[in-house]
Design an enzyme around this catalytic site. Structure first.
Site, PDB file in Angstrom:
ATOM      1  N   ASP A 196     -34.559  43.432  65.157  1.00  0.00           N
ATOM      2  CA  ASP A 196     -34.747  44.822  65.576  1.00  0.00           C
ATOM      3  C   ASP A 196     -36.089  44.918  66.316  1.00  0.00           C
ATOM      4  OD1 ASP A 196     -34.731  47.569  65.812  1.00  0.00           O
ATOM      5  OD2 ASP A 196     -35.118  47.966  63.700  1.00  0.00           O
ATOM      6  N   GLU A 253     -30.771  34.670  60.839  1.00  0.00           N
ATOM      7  CA  GLU A 253     -31.130  36.024  60.407  1.00  0.00           C
ATOM      8  C   GLU A 253     -29.940  36.966  60.580  1.00  0.00           C
ATOM      9  OE1 GLU A 253     -32.620  38.101  58.864  1.00  0.00           O
ATOM     10  OE2 GLU A 253     -34.712  38.391  59.328  1.00  0.00           O
ATOM     11  N   GLY A 272     -38.473  42.859  65.985  1.00  0.00           N
ATOM     12  CA  GLY A 272     -38.823  41.481  66.310  1.00  0.00           C
ATOM     13  C   GLY A 272     -39.990  40.953  65.481  1.00  0.00           C
TER      14      GLY A 272
HETATM   15  P1  IMP Z   1     -37.423  43.475  62.549  1.00  0.00           P
HETATM   16  O1  IMP Z   1     -38.645  42.836  61.955  1.00  0.00           O
HETATM   17  O2  IMP Z   1     -37.673  44.926  62.895  1.00  0.00           O
HETATM   18  O3  IMP Z   1     -36.839  42.722  63.691  1.00  0.00           O
HETATM   19  O4  IMP Z   1     -36.374  43.619  61.410  1.00  0.00           O
HETATM   20  C1  IMP Z   1     -35.586  42.639  60.953  1.00  0.00           C
HETATM   21  C2  IMP Z   1     -35.139  42.927  59.542  1.00  0.00           C
HETATM   22  O5  IMP Z   1     -35.031  44.334  59.300  1.00  0.00           O
HETATM   23  C3  IMP Z   1     -33.757  42.399  59.319  1.00  0.00           C
HETATM   24  O6  IMP Z   1     -33.793  41.095  58.796  1.00  0.00           O
HETATM   25  C4  IMP Z   1     -33.159  43.381  58.332  1.00  0.00           C
HETATM   26  O7  IMP Z   1     -33.439  42.962  57.030  1.00  0.00           O
HETATM   27  C5  IMP Z   1     -33.856  44.673  58.622  1.00  0.00           C
HETATM   28  N1  IMP Z   1     -33.069  45.594  59.478  1.00  0.00           N
HETATM   29  C6  IMP Z   1     -33.285  45.919  60.776  1.00  0.00           C
HETATM   30  N2  IMP Z   1     -32.374  46.783  61.236  1.00  0.00           N
HETATM   31  C7  IMP Z   1     -31.536  47.021  60.198  1.00  0.00           C
HETATM   32  C8  IMP Z   1     -30.343  47.839  60.045  1.00  0.00           C
HETATM   33  O8  IMP Z   1     -29.858  48.525  60.958  1.00  0.00           O
HETATM   34  N3  IMP Z   1     -29.771  47.805  58.814  1.00  0.00           N
HETATM   35  C9  IMP Z   1     -30.239  47.062  57.774  1.00  0.00           C
HETATM   36  N4  IMP Z   1     -31.340  46.289  57.881  1.00  0.00           N
HETATM   37  C10 IMP Z   1     -31.982  46.270  59.074  1.00  0.00           C
HETATM   38 MG    MG Z   2     -33.541  40.515  56.855  1.00  0.00          MG
END
Ligand code: IMP
Ligand code: MG
Length: 210
Positions: A100, A96, A102
């Site tokens: 962020d 990945e 998760g």
């Molecule tokens: P999570 O589900 O919040 O952990 O997010 C993961 C997904 O969110 C990643 O695979 C990214 O596609 C997107 N993402 C999270 N933070 C960022 C960022 O700072 N910039 C761009 N995409 C992000």
């Molecule tokens: Mg992504």
């Protein structure tokens, strides 16, 4: 497109990718591993990482997980398979771009992929926004860099589909309201001792013996 201020330069990313590849090469020495690229964001990291792995029979698979609406995380990711993937009884590494909250990886690793019966599932992320974590069920075995809670773009990461092609990771200038000089130093400090590639141990167009 607007100006992007560099947070992690290309050289630093490349060095870290070599370090992670070295660990994966040691952990899976002589085995087969299915590396799964989570599109679109992980594609550049995935390609670079796979190319640095040595002595492992790497198979590549791709799937698309959508979870982001511009900047906001979406707790219900959707997964699309571009091709049928066969991971039954295989060792798998999900690759990945960033973790962020998760939620995306939690869904993939604990719900979606186990339905396909893999032998093992590990996770490799280029970036870890540790402060953003809302669900802590997934701990990546391989992490590029821990980064501060800033919205980052480049090296696959987008803002509304822009900036993915940049070879470095940065922050949109318009969103920056503080200095990131210290963050840049903190990130560089996460690098280990430089990995010197062993000529005889690289593929480099030579015969591959796995
Ligand atoms: P999570 O589900 O919040 O952990 O997010 C993961 C997904 O969110 C990643 O695979 C990214 O596609 C997107 N993402 C999270 N933070 C960022 C960022 O700072 N910039 C761009 N995409 C992000
Ligand atoms: Mg992504």
């Amino acid at each position: 497109m607007e100006k992007v201020v560099s947070l992690i330069d290309k050289e630093t990313i490349d060095l870290r990718i070599k370090e992670i590849a070295k660990k994966i090469s040691e952990d899976y020495k002589g085995k087969e591993v299915v590396m799964i690229c989570v599109l679109k964001g992980a594609a550049p990291f995935f390609t670079d990482l796979c190319q640095e792995i040595v002595g492992v029979n790497v198979k590549q698979e791709y799937l698309k997980a959508s979870s982001y609406d511009k900047e906001e995380s979406n707790k219900n990711p959707t997964v699309e398979y571009l091709y049928k993937i066969d991971i039954k009884d295989k060792d798998v590494i999900v690759v990945e771009d960033i973790i962020d909250t998760g939620y995306s990886l939690d869904y993939l690793v604990n719900t979606e992929l186990p339905m396909k019966g893999p032998k093992s599932i590990e996770v490799a992320v280029m970036l870890d926004k540790t402060e953003g974590r809302e669900v802590g069920t997934v701990t990546p075995k391989y992490t590029g860099f821990a980064v501060p809670d800033l919205f980052v773009v480049g090296k696959g990461l987008d803002y509304d589909e822009e900036y993915r092609f940049l070879p470095f990771v940065g922050v949109l200038e318009s969103k920056l309201n503080r200095s990131i000089d210290q963050d840049i130093q903190n990130i560089k400090a996460q690098l280990g001792t430089p990995v010197t590639p062993k000529e005889d141990n690289k593929f480099l167009g030579k015969n591959v013996n796995i």
